[in-house]
Motif scaffolding. Structure first.
Motif, PDB file in Angstrom:
ATOM      1  N   LEU A   3       0.686  -1.135   0.115  1.00 25.00           N
ATOM      2  CA  LEU A   3      -0.096  -0.185   0.082  1.00 25.00           C
ATOM      3  C   LEU A   3       0.837   1.175  -0.021  1.00 25.00           C
ATOM      4  CD1 LEU A   3      -2.946  -0.849   2.417  1.00 25.00           C
ATOM      5  CD2 LEU A   3      -2.973  -1.104  -0.056  1.00 25.00           C
ATOM      6  N   GLU A   4       2.090   1.049   0.515  1.00 23.02           N
ATOM      7  CA  GLU A   4       2.942   2.354   0.560  1.00 23.02           C
ATOM      8  C   GLU A   4       3.427   2.605  -0.880  1.00 23.02           C
ATOM      9  OE1 GLU A   4       6.087   1.805   3.276  1.00 23.02           O
ATOM     10  OE2 GLU A   4       4.793   1.535   5.016  1.00 23.02           O
ATOM     11  N   ARG A   5       3.273   1.626  -1.923  1.00 24.13           N
ATOM     12  CA  ARG A   5       3.668   2.020  -3.137  1.00 24.13           C
ATOM     13  C   ARG A   5       2.411   2.198  -4.087  1.00 24.13           C
ATOM     14  NH1 ARG A   5       8.667  -0.413  -4.093  1.00 24.13           N
ATOM     15  NH2 ARG A   5       9.489  -1.591  -2.556  1.00 24.13           N
ATOM     16  N   THR A   6       1.442   3.002  -3.323  1.00 20.42           N
ATOM     17  CA  THR A   6       0.512   3.418  -4.289  1.00 20.42           C
ATOM     18  C   THR A   6       0.006   4.755  -4.115  1.00 20.42           C
ATOM     19  OG1 THR A   6      -1.211   2.659  -2.594  1.00 20.42           O
ATOM     20  CG2 THR A   6      -0.621   1.111  -4.309  1.00 20.42           C
ATOM     21  N   ILE A   7      -0.752   5.469  -4.996  1.00 20.60           N
ATOM     22  CA  ILE A   7      -1.173   6.863  -4.812  1.00 20.60           C
ATOM     23  C   ILE A   7      -2.633   6.859  -4.582  1.00 20.60           C
ATOM     24  CG2 ILE A   7      -1.464   9.144  -5.864  1.00 20.60           C
ATOM     25  CD1 ILE A   7       1.457   8.551  -7.219  1.00 20.60           C
ATOM     26  N   ASP A   8      -3.051   7.706  -3.754  1.00 17.70           N
ATOM     27  CA  ASP A   8      -4.593   7.867  -3.345  1.00 17.70           C
ATOM     28  C   ASP A   8      -5.263   8.472  -4.571  1.00 17.70           C
ATOM     29  OD1 ASP A   8      -6.998   8.770  -2.235  1.00 17.70           O
ATOM     30  OD2 ASP A   8      -6.307   8.242  -0.345  1.00 17.70           O
ATOM     31  N   SER A   9      -6.413   7.955  -5.083  1.00 17.97           N
ATOM     32  CA  SER A   9      -6.973   8.743  -5.965  1.00 17.97           C
ATOM     33  C   SER A   9      -7.411  10.070  -5.812  1.00 17.97           C
ATOM     34  CB  SER A   9      -8.158   7.839  -6.282  1.00 17.97           C
ATOM     35  OG  SER A   9      -9.180   7.618  -5.458  1.00 17.97           O
ATOM     36  N   ARG A  10      -7.439  10.305  -4.496  1.00 20.16           N
ATOM     37  CA  ARG A  10      -7.797  12.006  -4.279  1.00 20.16           C
ATOM     38  C   ARG A  10      -6.582  12.835  -4.569  1.00 20.16           C
ATOM     39  NH1 ARG A  10      -9.345  11.066   1.999  1.00 20.16           N
ATOM     40  NH2 ARG A  10      -7.740   9.439   1.531  1.00 20.16           N
ATOM     41  N   ASP A  11      -5.273  12.156  -4.364  1.00 17.55           N
ATOM     42  CA  ASP A  11      -4.207  12.921  -4.654  1.00 17.55           C
ATOM     43  C   ASP A  11      -3.959  13.188  -6.305  1.00 17.55           C
ATOM     44  OD1 ASP A  11      -3.486  13.159  -1.969  1.00 17.55           O
ATOM     45  OD2 ASP A  11      -2.248  11.188  -2.139  1.00 17.55           O
ATOM     46  N   ILE A  12      -4.405  11.973  -6.760  1.00 19.62           N
ATOM     47  CA  ILE A  12      -4.402  11.857  -8.255  1.00 19.62           C
ATOM     48  C   ILE A  12      -5.292  13.147  -8.947  1.00 19.62           C
ATOM     49  CG2 ILE A  12      -4.875  10.998 -10.537  1.00 19.62           C
ATOM     50  CD1 ILE A  12      -3.892   8.444  -9.137  1.00 19.62           C
ATOM     51  N   SER A  13      -6.406  13.372  -8.168  1.00 20.17           N
ATOM     52  CA  SER A  13      -7.522  14.287  -8.420  1.00 20.17           C
ATOM     53  C   SER A  13      -6.747  15.616  -8.531  1.00 20.17           C
ATOM     54  CB  SER A  13      -8.666  14.250  -7.752  1.00 20.17           C
ATOM     55  OG  SER A  13      -8.523  14.822  -6.391  1.00 20.17           O
ATOM     56  N   LYS A  14      -6.029  15.766  -7.604  1.00 16.34           N
ATOM     57  CA  LYS A  14      -5.311  17.238  -7.331  1.00 16.34           C
ATOM     58  C   LYS A  14      -4.312  17.293  -8.386  1.00 16.34           C
ATOM     59  CE  LYS A  14      -6.032  17.217  -2.229  1.00 16.34           C
ATOM     60  NZ  LYS A  14      -5.371  17.078  -1.002  1.00 16.34           N
ATOM     61  N   MET A  15      -3.522  16.432  -8.797  1.00 12.80           N
ATOM     62  CA  MET A  15      -2.446  16.231  -9.609  1.00 12.80           C
ATOM     63  C   MET A  15      -3.109  16.747 -11.321  1.00 12.80           C
ATOM     64  SD  MET A  15      -0.330  12.801  -8.919  1.00 12.80           S
ATOM     65  CE  MET A  15       0.596  12.790  -7.076  1.00 12.80           C
ATOM     66  N   VAL A  16      -4.192  16.256 -11.572  1.00 12.77           N
ATOM     67  CA  VAL A  16      -4.717  16.648 -12.895  1.00 12.77           C
ATOM     68  C   VAL A  16      -5.561  17.750 -12.805  1.00 12.77           C
ATOM     69  CG1 VAL A  16      -4.226  14.220 -13.420  1.00 12.77           C
ATOM     70  CG2 VAL A  16      -6.543  14.798 -12.480  1.00 12.77           C
ATOM     71  N   GLY A  17      -6.099  18.088 -11.456  1.00  9.07           N
ATOM     72  CA  GLY A  17      -6.965  19.400 -11.559  1.00  9.07           C
ATOM     73  C   GLY A  17      -8.528  18.757 -12.024  1.00  9.07           C
ATOM     74  N   ARG A  18      -8.761  17.768 -11.365  1.00 16.78           N
ATOM     75  CA  ARG A  18     -10.134  17.315 -11.735  1.00 16.78           C
ATOM     76  C   ARG A  18     -10.827  16.726 -10.529  1.00 16.78           C
ATOM     77  NH1 ARG A  18     -11.417  15.282 -16.948  1.00 16.78           N
ATOM     78  NH2 ARG A  18     -12.592  13.635 -16.160  1.00 16.78           N
ATOM     79  N   ASN A  19     -12.241  16.890 -10.544  1.00 20.82           N
ATOM     80  CA  ASN A  19     -12.927  16.563  -9.145  1.00 20.82           C
ATOM     81  C   ASN A  19     -12.695  14.907  -8.980  1.00 20.82           C
ATOM     82  OD1 ASN A  19     -15.495  15.299  -7.924  1.00 20.82           O
ATOM     83  ND2 ASN A  19     -15.782  17.569  -7.713  1.00 20.82           N
ATOM     84  N   HIS A  20     -12.617  14.720  -7.807  1.00 23.69           N
ATOM     85  CA  HIS A  20     -12.471  13.331  -7.256  1.00 23.69           C
ATOM     86  C   HIS A  20     -13.442  12.147  -8.187  1.00 23.69           C
ATOM     87  CE1 HIS A  20     -11.810   9.965  -4.155  1.00 23.69           C
ATOM     88  NE2 HIS A  20     -11.034   9.717  -5.081  1.00 23.69           N
ATOM     89  N   LYS A  21     -14.538  12.716  -7.969  1.00 26.58           N
ATOM     90  CA  LYS A  21     -15.688  11.925  -8.616  1.00 26.58           C
ATOM     91  C   LYS A  21     -15.308  11.863 -10.116  1.00 26.58           C
ATOM     92  CE  LYS A  21     -19.475  13.325  -5.913  1.00 26.58           C
ATOM     93  NZ  LYS A  21     -20.899  13.914  -5.647  1.00 26.58           N
TER      94      LYS A  21
END
Length: 244
Positions: A3-21
């Motif tokens: 699990l330490e080798r993964t990225i939270d999808s919420r963090d990805i939403s911040k990286m790409v500037g999109r809503n988490h949904k």
């Protein structure tokens, strides 16, 4: 560690500037593509499909949950490095490049953190091993000291034998227990005998006499005789009693 080798999808939403949904929707779409894939890796030796190499969704996206500000559970995904690479194919141009830079840097940081933890763990193991070895050496040293002490100090039987000789010497010097000199000079004779023994062996107590020199101590004790001064005092005591 996985699990330490993964990225939270919420963090990805911040990286790409999109809503988490929207990110969740994108990931579910990608999962749909993966599960509906008809092509399997081929065994190039036998030219047959290789079912053991079928796509595993958890290699890309791991379903999970988190608690929001209302303490309610909400869905999320833990995205692996290959999952990020797959998600990045949905974006082109500058946004895709920025996302690639962001997730690559993030995974590099996590890898460095894991390596640092591994280094600290190795260091801790080395320190623990050294500590255990030190404790083992201390235990062995205590055993060695105990054995040496047993070899050096007189045994209880040897101490009793030496003490019996000293008391016998004192009793003979004062003329027996019924002698008039017994009471005033018996303990003095014992002290004088012990003093001569301790002075000879240069010890503070007869118990410190080396076990290897026990026979020498016995010979010295058996050959003891009262000092001239003590003999004179005992003689005077006995003469006075005769005059009474």
């Amino acid at each position: 560690m996985e699990l330490e080798r993964t990225i939270d999808s919420r963090d990805i939403s911040k990286m790409v500037g999109r809503n988490h949904k929207e990110v969740l929707r994108d990931i579910r779409t990608l999962i749909g593509y993966l599960t509906s894939a008809k092509v399997q890796p081929v065994d190039l030796i036998n030219f047959k499909p290789n079912p053991s190499n079928e796509i595993v969704i958890s290699d890309y996206f791991i379903p999970s949950e988190y608690k929001d500000s209302k303490n309610e559970y909400r869905p999320r995904f833990l995205v692996t490095k290959v999952g990020c690479e797959l998600y990045g194919t949905r974006m082109t141009g500058q946004k895709g490049v920025h996302f690639a830079i962001a997730y690559i840097e993030r995974f590099n940081q996590m890898e460095q953190h894991i390596k640092a933890d591994a280094t600290r763990l190795t260091s801790t193991k080395v320190q623990l091993k050294a500590l255990l070895e030190h404790e083992e050496k201390l235990e062995q040293l205590q055993v060695d000291v105990s054995d040496l002490k047993n070899e050096i100090d007189l045994t209880r039987v040897q101490k009793k034998r030496l003490s019996d000789i000293v008391r016998c010497n004192a009793m003979g010097a004062v003329g027996g227990k019924k002698s008039d000199a017994y009471k005033p000079f018996y303990k003095i004779a014992i002290a004088e005998n012990w003093k001569s023994i301790k002075n000879y062996f240069e010890v503070a107590s007869y118990e410190e006499i080396p076990r290897l020199r026990f026979d020498e101590a016995i010979e010295l004790a058996e050959n003891w005789s009262a000092s001239a001064e003590l003999k004179m005092n005992i003689k005077k005591c006995l003469q006075q009693q005769q005059l009474v």
